[in-house]
Design a protein around this motif. Structure first.
Motif, PDB file in Angstrom:
ATOM      1  N   VAL A 216      48.614  43.585  33.610  1.00  0.00           N
ATOM      2  CA  VAL A 216      48.629  42.544  32.598  1.00  0.00           C
ATOM      3  C   VAL A 216      48.829  43.105  31.194  1.00  0.00           C
ATOM      4  CG1 VAL A 216      46.118  42.509  32.230  1.00  0.00           C
ATOM      5  CG2 VAL A 216      47.475  40.436  31.812  1.00  0.00           C
TER       6      VAL A 216
ATOM      7  N   ALA B  76      50.399  36.973  33.008  1.00  0.00           N
ATOM      8  CA  ALA B  76      49.426  37.171  34.078  1.00  0.00           C
ATOM      9  C   ALA B  76      49.946  38.268  34.982  1.00  0.00           C
ATOM     10  CB  ALA B  76      49.204  35.880  34.864  1.00  0.00           C
TER      11      ALA B  76
ATOM     12  N   ARG C   6      46.684  35.613  27.525  1.00  0.00           N
ATOM     13  CA  ARG C   6      46.393  35.727  28.944  1.00  0.00           C
ATOM     14  C   ARG C   6      45.600  34.499  29.401  1.00  0.00           C
ATOM     15  NH1 ARG C   6      43.898  41.845  29.383  1.00  0.00           N
ATOM     16  NH2 ARG C   6      45.477  42.957  28.114  1.00  0.00           N
TER      17      ARG C   6
ATOM     18  N   GLN D  19      48.763  40.413  38.906  1.00  0.00           N
ATOM     19  CA  GLN D  19      47.793  40.536  39.974  1.00  0.00           C
ATOM     20  C   GLN D  19      48.335  41.472  41.068  1.00  0.00           C
ATOM     21  OE1 GLN D  19      48.463  36.164  41.318  1.00  0.00           O
ATOM     22  NE2 GLN D  19      47.498  37.189  43.059  1.00  0.00           N
TER      23      GLN D  19
ATOM     24  N   ARG E  64      48.917  30.751  36.878  1.00  0.00           N
ATOM     25  CA  ARG E  64      48.059  31.456  35.916  1.00  0.00           C
ATOM     26  C   ARG E  64      48.835  31.769  34.632  1.00  0.00           C
ATOM     27  NH1 ARG E  64      45.808  36.578  38.490  1.00  0.00           N
ATOM     28  NH2 ARG E  64      44.263  36.475  36.823  1.00  0.00           N
TER      29      ARG E  64
END
Length: 509
Positions: free
Chosen positions: A431, A467, A502, A469, A484
């Motif tokens: 991120v 975002a 964010r 992940q 997100r």
């Protein structure tokens, strides 16, 4: 895999040509219809402009006479010599201005004191008139246009234009009135070529009908406040156009409406779409019949050609080459289908495919996948102010800045997600890295210094939500990453735009 016979491709080709011929004819007819309606809109707008100017000039001339009478009465008084001079002046004004039916002065009780005709009818009193009551109860200076009525003196339908007369202490002393002959407007409107089903009208800003062509005496003074035309005008109270079905006669017309510059009135010029499109319909039907006949002949000749191909090897070879060329063209079109035609970035289709692929790859390798969702700030206001062509140029410039600051690694992708929203996919990026890339893009767009009158900053800016992940097999889905980043984008907008943020579940650092 079994190869399709050349006859199949030939039949397909002939079919496509016939369909294309019909489609092109349809497009040409539709564009001709649009051009005709555009020209009609311009004609109606010009007609409304001429009507508004005429009405303004007509009422201003009458109001100038009223202002002169008002000043003379308030300064000189109403003695016998003064009234004699006022009568002569009124008669002179009426002779000089063909729109005037008459000029009058009524005292505070509504009695006829002097007028342009001469002696007043015995016991004549106008205290019951709407304009007289209004002036008696309101101290506002300046002219007022009232509801039309039939003159008690001449029997003609007139539009009252009146002014309040005050005593030296400011109290009500009476009303000076100019009655504008509706027939004057009717004669002016009769000179316009509006076809057999067109209509023009002069109305008050409250929707009261003053004059209309076609003329119906029973409609004078009626209200159109419940009509779609008036609702459209009252929303903007400025020049506009629209297609409305008349509540007077049920005719569908293209209307142009325009307010007067000086007085609380507006005009509307309406041309019948049925009349405007009558010639277009005839031309379209005749041309379409010809095109269909041509397409039928082409299909017949194509069928005969297919039969000949079985006996002519050379023709078969030529058609095979045509098939190969068509296949190559299809491949080129498929490649172009993955690119956004306006910005040159990847389109939504390519983004969705790449997101799925990179998400699966990140799941297999346990790598972080970053995503930045970017939106051009106040883009609708930009389009409204500068126009859609300038809006397209703006999107191209923003897309170019984003593409230049997108890393060139395998899998990195900048795409147009939809409208003014862009997306940047960054494999193997956490991120913080995604945020850094998005910040460079934000700064690059701001550095363009593109003027934006609809933004508080005065320039075009972007907001971004980021975002990232590490996907877990069987648990996470690619759509969750988009959601997100989208939520982060909404946070950036809510926080004032021109920033990168964010999601709330990803603290800074």
């Amino acid at each position: 895999m079994k190869r399709l016979p050349i006859t199949f491709w030939t039949t397909l080709f002939v079919t496509l040509v016939c369909v294309a011929l019909v489609a092109l004819d349809f497009q040409r007819s539709w564009l001709a219809r649009k051009a005709l309606l555009d020209q009609t809109t311009r004609n109606a707008t010009n007609l409304a402009s001429a009507m508004a100017g005429h009405a303004d000039d007509t009422l201003r001339a009458a109001d100038t006479s009223l202002a002169d009478l008002e000043e003379r009465i308030e300064v000189d008084g109403t003695g016998t010599p003064q009234l004699r001079r006022l009568h002569g002046l009124m008669a002179t004004h009426v002779r000089a201005l063909p729109q005037l039916n008459g000029l009058f002065f009524y005292d505070a009780a509504g009695r006829w004191i002097v007028n342009s005709f001469g002696a007043a009818p015995p016991g004549a009193n106008n205290a019951d008139r709407e304009y007289f009551i209004w002036h008696r109860e309101h101290r506002q200076a300046g002219p007022r246009i009232g509801k039309p009525f039939a003159s008690r003196t001449t029997g003609k339908w007139v539009i009252p234009l009146s002014r309040r007369v005050d005593k030296p202490d400011g109290s009500f002393a009476g009303v000076v009135l100019a009655t504008v002959d509706i027939e004057y407007f009717r004669q002016f409107y009769a000179g316009f070529d509006i076809g057999g089903k067109g209509a023009v009208a002069l109305l008050t800003n409250e929707g009261t009908m003053l004059v209309r062509r076609p003329y119906r005496q029973d409609r004078i003074g009626s209200s159109i406040a419940h009509t779609p035309l008036f609702r459209a005008y009252s929303r903007v109270a400025t020049t506009g156009t629209g297609m409305f079905r008349s509540t007077q006669d049920g005719e569908l017309r293209l209307n142009s409406y325009r307010p007067l510059r000086t007085y609380p009135l507006f005009v509307t010029a309406a041309l019948s779409t049925e009349e405007v499109l009558a010639h277009w319909w005839r031309d379209t039907l005749m041309r379409t019949a010809g095109v269909l006949m041509l397409a039928g002949m082409l299909a017949l000749f194509g069928w005969r050609l297919v039969r000949q191909m079985h006996r002519r090897l050379q023709a078969e070879q030529e058609l095979r080459e045509a098939r190969d060329a068509l296949a190559s063209l299809n491949a080129t079109l498929e490649k172009l289908a993955l690119q956004d035609g306006l910005t040159g970035l990847a389109n939504r289709r390519q983004f969705d495919v790449s997101l799925g692929n990179e998400f699966s790859r990140a799941t297999r390798h346990g790598a972080s996948l970053g995503l930045a969702m970017i939106d051009v700030d106040h883009f609708k206001a930009y389009n409204d102010h500068y126009g859609h062509s300038a809006g397209d140029d703006c999107l191209r410039a923003v897309a170019r800045a984003i593409r230049e600051h997108t890393p060139k690694r395998a899998g990195d992708l900048a795409a147009r997600y939809g409208g003014e929203e862009l997306a940047v996919l960054l494999p193997n990026t956490d991120v913080a890295g995604t945020e850094a890339v998005a910040e460079r893009m934000r700064a690059a767009v701001a550095a363009l210094r593109l003027p934006h009158a609809g933004s508080a900053l005065g320039i075009v800016t972007i907001s971004a939500g980021v975002a990232a992940q590490v996907p877990r097999r069987g648990i996470d889905e690619a759509g969750a990453l988009v959601e997100r980043a989208d939520r982060a984008l909404y946070r950036a907008k809510a926080a004032g735009r021109d920033r990168v943020m964010r999601p709330v579940d990803l603290p800074p650092g």
